[in-house]
Scaffold this motif. Structure first.
Motif, mmCIF file in Angstrom:
data_model
loop_
_atom_site.group_PDB
_atom_site.id
_atom_site.type_symbol
_atom_site.label_atom_id
_atom_site.label_comp_id
_atom_site.label_asym_id
_atom_site.label_seq_id
_atom_site.Cartn_x
_atom_site.Cartn_y
_atom_site.Cartn_z
ATOM 1 N N UNK A 5 -42.442 35.022 -34.115
ATOM 2 C CA UNK A 5 -41.313 34.143 -33.057
ATOM 3 C C UNK A 5 -41.672 34.567 -32.322
ATOM 4 N N UNK A 6 -40.637 33.067 -30.802
ATOM 5 C CA UNK A 6 -40.395 33.454 -29.609
ATOM 6 C C UNK A 6 -39.422 34.208 -28.921
ATOM 7 N N UNK A 31 -46.475 43.169 -41.830
ATOM 8 C CA UNK A 31 -47.513 43.435 -41.492
ATOM 9 C C UNK A 31 -47.813 42.462 -39.761
ATOM 10 N N UNK A 32 -47.481 43.315 -38.847
ATOM 11 C CA UNK A 32 -48.095 43.298 -37.409
ATOM 12 C C UNK A 32 -48.950 43.154 -36.601
ATOM 13 N N UNK A 33 -49.474 42.580 -36.654
ATOM 14 C CA UNK A 33 -50.709 42.700 -35.193
ATOM 15 C C UNK A 33 -51.499 41.116 -35.779
ATOM 16 N N UNK A 34 -52.523 41.677 -34.651
ATOM 17 C CA UNK A 34 -53.688 40.748 -35.520
ATOM 18 C C UNK A 34 -55.151 41.063 -36.064
ATOM 19 N N UNK A 35 -55.201 42.170 -35.265
ATOM 20 C CA UNK A 35 -56.601 43.339 -35.710
ATOM 21 C C UNK A 35 -55.917 44.522 -36.367
ATOM 22 N N UNK A 66 -47.903 38.909 -34.538
ATOM 23 C CA UNK A 66 -47.545 37.625 -36.201
ATOM 24 C C UNK A 66 -47.190 38.419 -37.119
ATOM 25 N N UNK A 67 -46.521 38.365 -37.174
ATOM 26 C CA UNK A 67 -45.159 38.859 -38.614
ATOM 27 C C UNK A 67 -45.892 38.543 -40.308
ATOM 28 N N UNK A 68 -46.443 39.095 -40.982
ATOM 29 C CA UNK A 68 -45.982 39.276 -42.191
ATOM 30 C C UNK A 68 -45.778 39.512 -43.139
#
Length: 153
Positions: free
Chosen positions: A34-35, A50-54, A80-82
């Motif tokens: 999201x912007x 899932x929220x986050x990169x690592x 990044x949301x999956x």
């Protein structure tokens, strides 16, 4: 609710057009960056978000959230949301983008404050005149009673 695909969300020009209720088919994943900050609210089914990169651990530390209907997750801009369903049925969810809070505008506030100040002064003056009038009326009634009626020895 409208069906949604990963392609539609990735190609969307702005998040404001995505506000609303959506359905994600079983076995389908949704990837979203999201912007603007927003709230993901689950309306139907169980979700794995899932929220986050690592990943840094397990559960929320790894960015994993398991959401039930009625639960929500705040997603910050650029994260990044999956999202996918944990059930065999469709996942119903709602995306509510939060517009940035507008900067306070002092100009529109100054006039109402000035009006309130004038109204308070007028109310104070009116209250003072009312109390003076009541006091003088009460005094006139008391003086009038003493002068009227039989005198007692």
């Amino acid at each position: 609710m409208f069906p949604v695909s990963d392609h539609e969300l990735q190609q969307s020009p702005g998040l404001s057009g995505l506000a609303g209720c959506w359905k994600l088919a079983p076995g389908q994943a949704l990837s979203l960056r999201p912007r603007v900050a927003g709230v993901l609210r689950i309306r139907q089914g169980r979700a794995w978000a899932t929220l986050g990169e690592r990943p840094r651990g397990h559960g929320p530390d790894a960015g994993d959230y398991f959401l039930l209907p009625g639960e929500q997750l705040l997603v910050q801009p650029g994260r990044h949301l999956v999202l996918e369903s944990l059930d065999q049925g469709a996942l119903g969810f709602e995306w509510l983008p939060r517009a940035p809070a507008p900067a306070p505008a002092p100009e529109p506030l100054l006039q109402p404050l000035a009006d309130l100040y004038v109204a308070a002064r007028l109310a104070g003056d009116a209250s003072r005149r009312l109390l003076c009038g009541l006091a003088s009326t009460a005094l006139a009634l008391l003086v009038g009673r003493r002068g009227v009626g039989p005198s007692r020895p």
